[in-house]
Design an enzyme around this catalytic site. Structure first.
Site, PDB file in Angstrom:
ATOM      1  N   SER A 247       0.843  -1.195   0.000  1.00  0.00           N
ATOM      2  CA  SER A 247       0.000   0.000   0.000  1.00  0.00           C
ATOM      3  C   SER A 247       0.872   1.236   0.000  1.00  0.00           C
ATOM      4  O   SER A 247       2.029   1.208   0.453  1.00  0.00           O
ATOM      5  CB  SER A 247      -0.896   0.020   1.241  1.00  0.00           C
ATOM      6  OG  SER A 247      -1.559   1.263   1.407  1.00  0.00           O
ATOM      7  N   TYR A 260      -2.774  -0.983  10.228  1.00  0.00           N
ATOM      8  CA  TYR A 260      -2.810  -1.309   8.798  1.00  0.00           C
ATOM      9  C   TYR A 260      -1.522  -0.890   8.100  1.00  0.00           C
ATOM     10  O   TYR A 260      -0.907  -1.673   7.373  1.00  0.00           O
ATOM     11  CB  TYR A 260      -4.010  -0.627   8.148  1.00  0.00           C
ATOM     12  CG  TYR A 260      -4.085  -0.778   6.647  1.00  0.00           C
ATOM     13  CD1 TYR A 260      -4.599  -1.936   6.070  1.00  0.00           C
ATOM     14  CD2 TYR A 260      -3.657   0.246   5.801  1.00  0.00           C
ATOM     15  CE1 TYR A 260      -4.688  -2.076   4.691  1.00  0.00           C
ATOM     16  CE2 TYR A 260      -3.734   0.117   4.428  1.00  0.00           C
ATOM     17  CZ  TYR A 260      -4.252  -1.043   3.877  1.00  0.00           C
ATOM     18  OH  TYR A 260      -4.320  -1.177   2.495  1.00  0.00           O
TER      19      TYR A 260
END
Length: 356
Positions: A247, A260
């Site tokens: 990400s 995350y």
């Protein structure tokens, strides 16, 4: 956990496998060769279907070029909270995963792929692209996502390829092992593993982040990747590919996504390490680092609804990416054209240059 086509052909069909070990039939039926590599994929606009008017540029020797900025829907979007894990079929606008417009060219003919989180979003787009490029595809997903998963299976089958449905919660090592075992059994082998399933849930204050939520994120994003790779690699021949999903948050961590972002940085790090470890086996390992992409992940707690309304507006495109726009990267990294590409993290972040 995750936020993851085709006339019946000779080997086409859909197989559903369940956590209890039962298998039931539900029907028959490069890195940078650069623009040239991606250019061999024909992607046609879904702007009309999405209700927008694309800017069409006609130039000598070209037909229907589309402005990438205005090609897909831009915010504001309506607020649309869903319960975890969310369904793509209930989103407005519905994400474009290439259902109507992705055309393959045989780049993955005869390949056998397992994709986690393949029911919706990026995983769904990759599953559709792989099938239309000639691969048989197994997808894992949560049981609550069955309706979305069966849509993907129908699309894979329509492309003339075999689809295998593998519901289960990958936070359990035994389920990861069963998913790989059943994929290998039903596909008669495995040479592509796409670790795409992920959990993202925002928390504005770490003092309110519970151990249960923290553990849930790590089990889904890190432990499952570890377990799936361990189970898959013994079955993967030379020339196989593993593609992880990192990400932008691995490089630009969002302060409300502490757990995350940490896992996504870990995935990027694991990709570098595993690439060197597996190259002597003839297995390449790479990762894709998406920026803001319009998927069910975003509407079921990954972001506050106020962010969802303006999701992607901060990019130079002033819109989020659609899953169909990132699928060609997963195709390229899986293809034999990328034989000299391993240990790379390919950022597709809407123009912010991260990772560079």
């Amino acid at each position: 956990m995750s936020r993851n086509e085709t006339d019946t052909a000779q080997s086409g069909g859909v197989v559903a496998s369940h956590e209890d070990g039962g298998v039931s039939s539900v029907g028959r039926r490069a890195f940078f060769s650069g623009a040239a590599a991606l250019g061999s994929l024909s992607l046609f606009s879904s702007a009309q279907a999405a209700g927008s008017s694309p800017s069409v540029v006609q130039a000598p020797g070209t037909t229907g070029l589309l402005d990438p900025v205005t090609r897909y829907p831009a915010p504001p979007f309506p607020q649309q909270p869903q319960k975890w894990p969310g369904l793509q079929s209930e989103m407005t606008p519905r994400p474009d995963c290439g259902e109507e417009h992705y055309q393959g060219s045989g780049r993955l003919a005869g390949r056998k792929a397992l994709i986690t989180g393949g029911d919706s979003g990026i995983g769904r787009a990759v599953a559709i692209a792989y099938a239309r490029e000639g691969a048989d595809v197994a997808i894992s997903y949560l049981p609550q996502e069955e309706s979305d998963a069966r849509e993907v299976a129908a699309l894979i089958q329509k492309a003339g390829r075999k689809a295998v449905l593998l519901p289960g919660d990958i936070r359990k090592e035994s389920i990861c092992q069963k998913i790989v075992h059943k994929a290998v059994l039903e596909l008669d082998g495995l040479d592509i593993l796409v670790n795409n399933a992920g959990r993202q849930r925002y928390c504005e204050d770490i003092l309110e982040l519970t151990t249960e939520e923290f553990d849930w994120t790590l089990k889904t994003n890190i432990y499952a990747l570890f377990w799936l790779v361990k189970a898959a690699v013994p079955h993967m021949p030379k020339g196989s590919a593993i593609i992880n999903t990192a990400s932008r948050n691995a490089y630009q961590p969002n302060p409300i996504l502490v757990d995350y972002a940490m896992t996504k940085a870990g995935i990027a790090n694991m990709t570098h390490s595993l690439a060197r470890q597996f190259l002597p086996r003839g297995i390449r390992v790479n990762a894709v680092a998406p920026g803001p992409f319009w998927t069910p992940l975003q509407v079921c707690g990954a972001q506050p609804q106020s962010v969802v309304q303006h999701f992607g507006d901060e990019t130079p495109y002033h819109r989020p990416g659609q899953p169909v726009e990132i699928a060609p990267v997963y195709v390229t990294l899986a293809s034999q054209e990328s034989s000299y590409v391993t240990g790379q993290v390919w950022g597709i972040t809407g123009g912010d240059g991260v990772p560079g």
